[in-house]
Design a protein around this motif. Structure first.
Motif, short mmCIF file in Angstrom:
data_model
loop_
_atom_site.label_atom_id
_atom_site.label_comp_id
_atom_site.label_asym_id
_atom_site.label_seq_id
_atom_site.Cartn_x
_atom_site.Cartn_y
_atom_site.Cartn_z
N PRO A 34 4.65 -27.49 -16.50
CA PRO A 34 3.55 -27.57 -17.46
C PRO A 34 4.05 -27.34 -18.89
O PRO A 34 4.87 -26.45 -19.12
CB PRO A 34 2.62 -26.44 -17.02
N TYR A 35 3.61 -28.16 -19.81
CA TYR A 35 3.94 -28.00 -21.24
C TYR A 35 2.64 -27.94 -22.02
O TYR A 35 1.72 -28.73 -21.75
CB TYR A 35 4.71 -29.21 -21.78
N GLU A 36 2.54 -27.07 -23.03
CA GLU A 36 1.39 -27.12 -23.93
C GLU A 36 1.41 -28.45 -24.67
O GLU A 36 2.48 -28.97 -25.00
CB GLU A 36 1.44 -25.95 -24.92
N GLY A 37 0.24 -28.98 -24.93
CA GLY A 37 0.15 -30.24 -25.67
C GLY A 37 0.51 -31.46 -24.85
O GLY A 37 0.67 -32.56 -25.38
N GLY A 73 12.90 -23.99 -16.59
CA GLY A 73 11.45 -24.06 -16.69
C GLY A 73 11.06 -24.64 -18.03
O GLY A 73 11.90 -25.11 -18.79
N SER A 74 9.76 -24.58 -18.34
CA SER A 74 9.30 -25.25 -19.57
C SER A 74 8.93 -24.25 -20.65
O SER A 74 8.61 -24.65 -21.77
CB SER A 74 8.08 -26.09 -19.25
N GLY A 75 8.97 -22.94 -20.34
CA GLY A 75 8.39 -21.90 -21.20
C GLY A 75 8.50 -22.14 -22.69
O GLY A 75 7.54 -22.50 -23.36
N GLN A 76 9.71 -21.95 -23.24
CA GLN A 76 9.88 -22.00 -24.70
C GLN A 76 9.57 -23.37 -25.28
O GLN A 76 8.98 -23.48 -26.34
CB GLN A 76 11.33 -21.65 -25.04
N LEU A 77 10.00 -24.43 -24.57
CA LEU A 77 9.82 -25.77 -25.11
C LEU A 77 8.35 -26.15 -25.10
O LEU A 77 7.82 -26.71 -26.07
CB LEU A 77 10.64 -26.79 -24.30
N GLY A 78 7.65 -25.82 -24.00
CA GLY A 78 6.23 -26.11 -23.93
C GLY A 78 5.47 -25.36 -25.01
O GLY A 78 4.56 -25.90 -25.64
N GLN A 79 5.88 -24.11 -25.23
CA GLN A 79 5.21 -23.30 -26.24
C GLN A 79 5.49 -23.84 -27.64
O GLN A 79 4.61 -23.83 -28.51
CB GLN A 79 5.71 -21.86 -26.13
N GLY A 117 3.06 -26.56 -28.37
CA GLY A 117 1.75 -25.97 -28.64
C GLY A 117 1.69 -25.33 -30.02
O GLY A 117 0.73 -25.52 -30.78
N ASP A 118 2.74 -24.57 -30.38
CA ASP A 118 2.77 -23.91 -31.70
C ASP A 118 2.74 -24.94 -32.82
O ASP A 118 2.05 -24.77 -33.84
CB ASP A 118 4.04 -23.05 -31.82
N MET A 119 3.49 -26.02 -32.64
CA MET A 119 3.56 -27.08 -33.65
C MET A 119 2.16 -27.68 -33.86
O MET A 119 1.72 -27.87 -35.00
CB MET A 119 4.53 -28.15 -33.14
N LEU A 120 1.46 -27.91 -32.77
CA LEU A 120 0.13 -28.54 -32.87
C LEU A 120 -0.88 -27.56 -33.48
O LEU A 120 -1.70 -27.94 -34.32
CB LEU A 120 -0.34 -28.99 -31.49
N ARG A 121 -0.81 -26.28 -33.07
CA ARG A 121 -1.75 -25.30 -33.62
C ARG A 121 -1.53 -25.12 -35.12
O ARG A 121 -2.46 -25.03 -35.90
CB ARG A 121 -1.64 -23.97 -32.88
N ALA A 122 -0.24 -25.13 -35.54
CA ALA A 122 0.07 -24.95 -36.96
C ALA A 122 -0.46 -26.13 -37.79
O ALA A 122 -0.76 -25.98 -38.97
CB ALA A 122 1.58 -24.81 -37.14
#
Ligand code: COA
Ligand code: NAP
Length: 274
Positions: free
Chosen positions: A147-150, A251-257, A260-265
């Motif tokens: 799973p990845y954010e975004g 796993g996807s942790g940092q890359l998925g986050q 997500g951080d890029m999109l939220r910013a």
């Protein structure tokens, strides 16, 4: 690898990773057909395939979301090339977007291209596949199992693609048609990598996360496809093969986050977090 006398169809084969796959089969002497929406990209790719040494190079523009056009296109390829020895299905669309910010139609667009497009292509090619000896390769993505954010839309669609691979390996292997997925990691100089890691900093962060210490190349992915399509792999069907420098093992942790951080910013000030 020698694919002279073999026929190869690469759907979505006019740019990036899939075009690299088509060119590799051309260098190995195959007759190659490519398809994508843009006639200009199809024409440009045909010239490149001829220069690479393809026994024959043809192409047609169609959208994988339209099953009638896909059927016509695959029937024409088979009429021009003969039975299809190798089918690579790789047309895809991706954009980073948080689920809360994405319309239902945006989500559906990716499902329609990646997942429905795959079944349209496979069903259209099925009557023309060599049996025994046919090899189908679906181009998947790590989002299929991480799973990845975004990326909810891509995760859902590519998970479906891999389950098509696994299910159809049960249905079609008895007829002599093998089917596998190839999962590229982050591949340099591609649209997919540019969309998910659009800045130099993001790309460097990705690179640091890859245990083998570099982004993948188009040849890395093409080599896996040549292997799976070759006589070296005649007992391999239903497999999901990652070509990712061991990135999946993290796993996807940092890359998925990061996505997500890029999109939220980038959200306008005052919009809700989530
Ligand atoms: N964020 C949120 N929504 C987006 C978006 C983004 N970055 N880009 C497109 N959408 C939405 C659109 O707004 C539209 O939804 P709406 O009708 O509710 O407004 C929906 O997605 C379809 O967009 P549209 O531009 O009409 O689709 P298309 O069929 O012309 O193009 C895409 C398909 C969007 C996937 C396009 O990016 C594409 O052609 N991609 C192919 C190349 C690619 O993605 N390469 C990487 C492969 S991994
Ligand atoms: P790309 O260059 O954008 O390639 C996508 C191809 O699909 C193009 O030929 C495109 O051509 C075609 N296409 C898109 N929508 C289509 C449609 N509706 N109908 C028919 N053809 C369509 O992207 P890429 O990054 O190389 O990705 C290639 C494949 O690798 C995809 O399956 C992707 O999911 C997968 N992947 C990529 C990465 C990466 O690092 N890049 C990582 C994991 C997985 P047109 O625009 O002419 O239609």
């Amino acid at each position: 690898m020698d694919f002279s006398g073999k026929t190869v169809v690469v759907v979505g084969g006019t740019s990036g990773i899939n075009r690299g796959i088509a060119e590799s089969f051309a260098r190995a002497g195959a007759a190659v057909a490519v398809a994508s929406r843009s006639q200009a990209k199809v024409d440009d790719t045909i010239v490149a395939l001829q220069e690479a040494g393809a026994a024959k190079a043809i192409g047609r523009a169609f959208d994988v979301r339209d099953p009638a056009l896909v059927s016509d296109g695959l029937a024409w390829f088979a009429a021009e090339l003969g039975t299809i020895d190798v089918l690579v299905s790789g047309a895809a669309g991706n954009f980073p977007a948080l689920a809360a910010d994405m319309s239902v139609n945006a989500f559906k667009t990716v499902v329609d291209i990646d997942l429905m497009g795959t079944i349209h292509v496979l069903k259209a090619a099925y009557p023309f596949m060599s049996r025994p000896g046919g090899s189908i390769i679906n181009i998947s993505a790590p989002q299929a199992f991480l799973p990845y954010e975004g990326q909810a839309h891509v995760c859902a669609a590519k998970a479906g693609v891999d389950m098509i691979t696994r299910s159809l390996s049960l249905e079609w292997s008895p007829e002599g048609i093998r089917i596998n997925s190839v999962v590229p990691g982050y591949i340099e100089d591609t649209e997919g990598a540019r969309r998910l890691a659009p800045t130099q900093d993001a790309l460097e962060m990705v690179r640091r996360n890859i245990p083998l210490g570099r982004l993948g190349t188009k040849d890395d992915v093409a080599n896996a496809c040549l292997f799976l399509a070759s006589d070296l792999a005649t007992y391999i069907s239903g497999q999901i093969l990652s070509v990712d420098g061991a990135l999946y093992q993290r796993g996807s942790g940092q890359l998925g986050q990061m996505i997500g951080d890029m999109l939220r910013a980038a959200r306008p000030a005052g919009e809700i977090e989530g």
